[in-house]
Scaffold this motif. Sequence first.
Motif, mmCIF file in Angstrom:
data_model
loop_
_atom_site.group_PDB
_atom_site.id
_atom_site.type_symbol
_atom_site.label_atom_id
_atom_site.label_comp_id
_atom_site.label_asym_id
_atom_site.label_seq_id
_atom_site.Cartn_x
_atom_site.Cartn_y
_atom_site.Cartn_z
ATOM 1 N N ASN A 136 -3.437 -0.928 8.783
ATOM 2 C CA ASN A 136 -1.899 -0.201 8.958
ATOM 3 C C ASN A 136 -1.251 0.086 7.926
ATOM 4 N N TRP A 137 -1.427 -0.672 6.660
ATOM 5 C CA TRP A 137 -0.936 -0.404 5.379
ATOM 6 C C TRP A 137 -1.190 1.002 4.931
ATOM 7 N N TYR A 138 -2.370 1.099 5.036
ATOM 8 C CA TYR A 138 -3.203 2.561 4.420
ATOM 9 C C TYR A 138 -2.394 3.830 5.068
ATOM 10 N N LEU A 139 -2.391 3.526 6.557
ATOM 11 C CA LEU A 139 -1.888 4.679 7.386
ATOM 12 C C LEU A 139 -0.263 4.953 6.966
ATOM 13 N N LYS A 140 0.410 3.771 6.764
ATOM 14 C CA LYS A 140 1.681 3.636 6.691
ATOM 15 C C LYS A 140 1.905 4.705 5.026
ATOM 16 N N VAL A 141 1.048 4.490 4.310
ATOM 17 C CA VAL A 141 1.257 5.208 2.935
ATOM 18 C C VAL A 141 0.867 6.660 2.970
ATOM 19 N N LEU A 142 -0.057 6.940 3.881
ATOM 20 C CA LEU A 142 -0.413 8.499 4.105
ATOM 21 C C LEU A 142 0.561 9.027 4.922
ATOM 22 N N LYS A 143 1.271 8.250 5.860
ATOM 23 C CA LYS A 143 2.247 8.882 6.666
ATOM 24 C C LYS A 143 3.403 9.296 5.526
ATOM 25 N N GLN A 144 3.671 8.489 4.541
ATOM 26 C CA GLN A 144 4.762 8.884 3.643
ATOM 27 C C GLN A 144 4.298 9.622 2.377
ATOM 28 N N TYR A 145 3.384 10.588 2.961
ATOM 29 C CA TYR A 145 2.480 11.194 1.966
ATOM 30 C C TYR A 145 3.184 11.707 0.509
ATOM 31 N N ALA A 146 4.267 12.203 0.674
ATOM 32 C CA ALA A 146 4.662 12.545 -0.971
ATOM 33 C C ALA A 146 6.366 12.047 -0.909
ATOM 34 N N ASP A 147 6.545 10.856 -0.428
ATOM 35 C CA ASP A 147 7.638 10.123 -0.363
ATOM 36 C C ASP A 147 8.083 9.110 -1.649
ATOM 37 N N PHE A 148 8.594 9.657 -2.787
ATOM 38 C CA PHE A 148 8.680 8.804 -3.778
ATOM 39 C C PHE A 148 10.086 8.053 -3.780
ATOM 40 N N ASN A 149 10.757 8.038 -2.548
ATOM 41 C CA ASN A 149 12.023 7.223 -2.580
ATOM 42 C C ASN A 149 11.633 6.003 -1.698
ATOM 43 N N GLY A 150 12.386 5.040 -2.007
ATOM 44 C CA GLY A 150 12.194 3.667 -1.366
ATOM 45 C C GLY A 150 11.420 2.824 -2.042
ATOM 46 N N ARG A 151 11.189 1.776 -1.496
ATOM 47 C CA ARG A 151 10.435 0.471 -2.042
ATOM 48 C C ARG A 151 9.078 0.226 -1.227
ATOM 49 N N ALA A 152 8.223 -0.409 -1.810
ATOM 50 C CA ALA A 152 6.759 -0.772 -1.484
ATOM 51 C C ALA A 152 6.852 -1.982 -1.747
ATOM 52 N N ARG A 153 6.289 -3.198 -0.629
ATOM 53 C CA ARG A 153 5.805 -4.550 -1.337
ATOM 54 C C ARG A 153 4.618 -4.600 -1.842
ATOM 55 N N ARG A 154 4.345 -5.394 -2.552
ATOM 56 C CA ARG A 154 3.071 -5.967 -2.979
ATOM 57 C C ARG A 154 1.950 -5.580 -2.013
ATOM 58 N N GLN A 155 2.142 -6.084 -0.886
ATOM 59 C CA GLN A 155 1.034 -6.290 0.241
ATOM 60 C C GLN A 155 0.852 -4.545 0.582
ATOM 61 N N GLU A 156 1.657 -3.866 0.929
ATOM 62 C CA GLU A 156 1.688 -2.583 1.136
ATOM 63 C C GLU A 156 0.821 -1.607 0.001
ATOM 64 N N TYR A 157 1.060 -1.987 -1.256
ATOM 65 C CA TYR A 157 0.498 -1.315 -2.246
ATOM 66 C C TYR A 157 -0.989 -1.965 -2.379
ATOM 67 N N TRP A 158 -1.251 -3.024 -2.232
ATOM 68 C CA TRP A 158 -2.582 -3.490 -2.699
ATOM 69 C C TRP A 158 -3.517 -3.345 -1.594
ATOM 70 N N MET A 159 -2.984 -3.507 -0.198
ATOM 71 C CA MET A 159 -3.690 -2.968 0.748
ATOM 72 C C MET A 159 -4.093 -1.602 0.686
ATOM 73 N N PHE A 160 -3.287 -0.555 0.602
ATOM 74 C CA PHE A 160 -3.580 0.509 0.411
ATOM 75 C C PHE A 160 -4.563 1.051 -0.699
ATOM 76 N N TYR A 161 -4.605 -0.006 -1.684
ATOM 77 C CA TYR A 161 -5.489 0.283 -2.951
ATOM 78 C C TYR A 161 -6.777 -0.105 -2.535
ATOM 79 N N LEU A 162 -7.089 -1.400 -1.757
ATOM 80 C CA LEU A 162 -8.287 -1.895 -1.264
ATOM 81 C C LEU A 162 -8.815 -0.908 -0.264
#
Length: 121
Positions: free
Chosen positions: A2-28
């Motif tokens: 879900n974290w991977y898909l969340k980042v892809l849905k926010q394709y070019a959204d450079f605004n807001g904040r992202a938790r560590r979990q969101e970032y590292w799960m996307f990275y994984l």
Amino acid sequence: MNWYLKVLKQYADFNGRARRQEYWMFYLFNFIFSFLIGIIDGALGMEELGIGTVYSLGVLIPTIAAGVRRMHDLGKSGWYILIPIYNFILLCTDGEYGPNQYGPDPKNPYNEIDDIGVSEA
């Protein structure tokens, strides 16, 4: 996933904040998909310009956007992702508690009680 898909849905959204979990799960998941695509490219003999290259170019902007939002969670400018070692230290650091100039706390976006100094006991 879900974290991977969340980042892809926010394709070019450079605004807001992202938790560590969101970032590292996307990275994984990005690493796993890149690895599997690399195996497929190798099996098909397309190491030079294959599916992996297309995939890497496709996730380049979401990867940068997730990094910028992660820096925002720490109260830092997105430009900090350009500083190699400091960038990695920040990516592993817990974000700022409560809202900051980049938006509400992604761990607890509804903490108005905490904003006025009242804590739950």
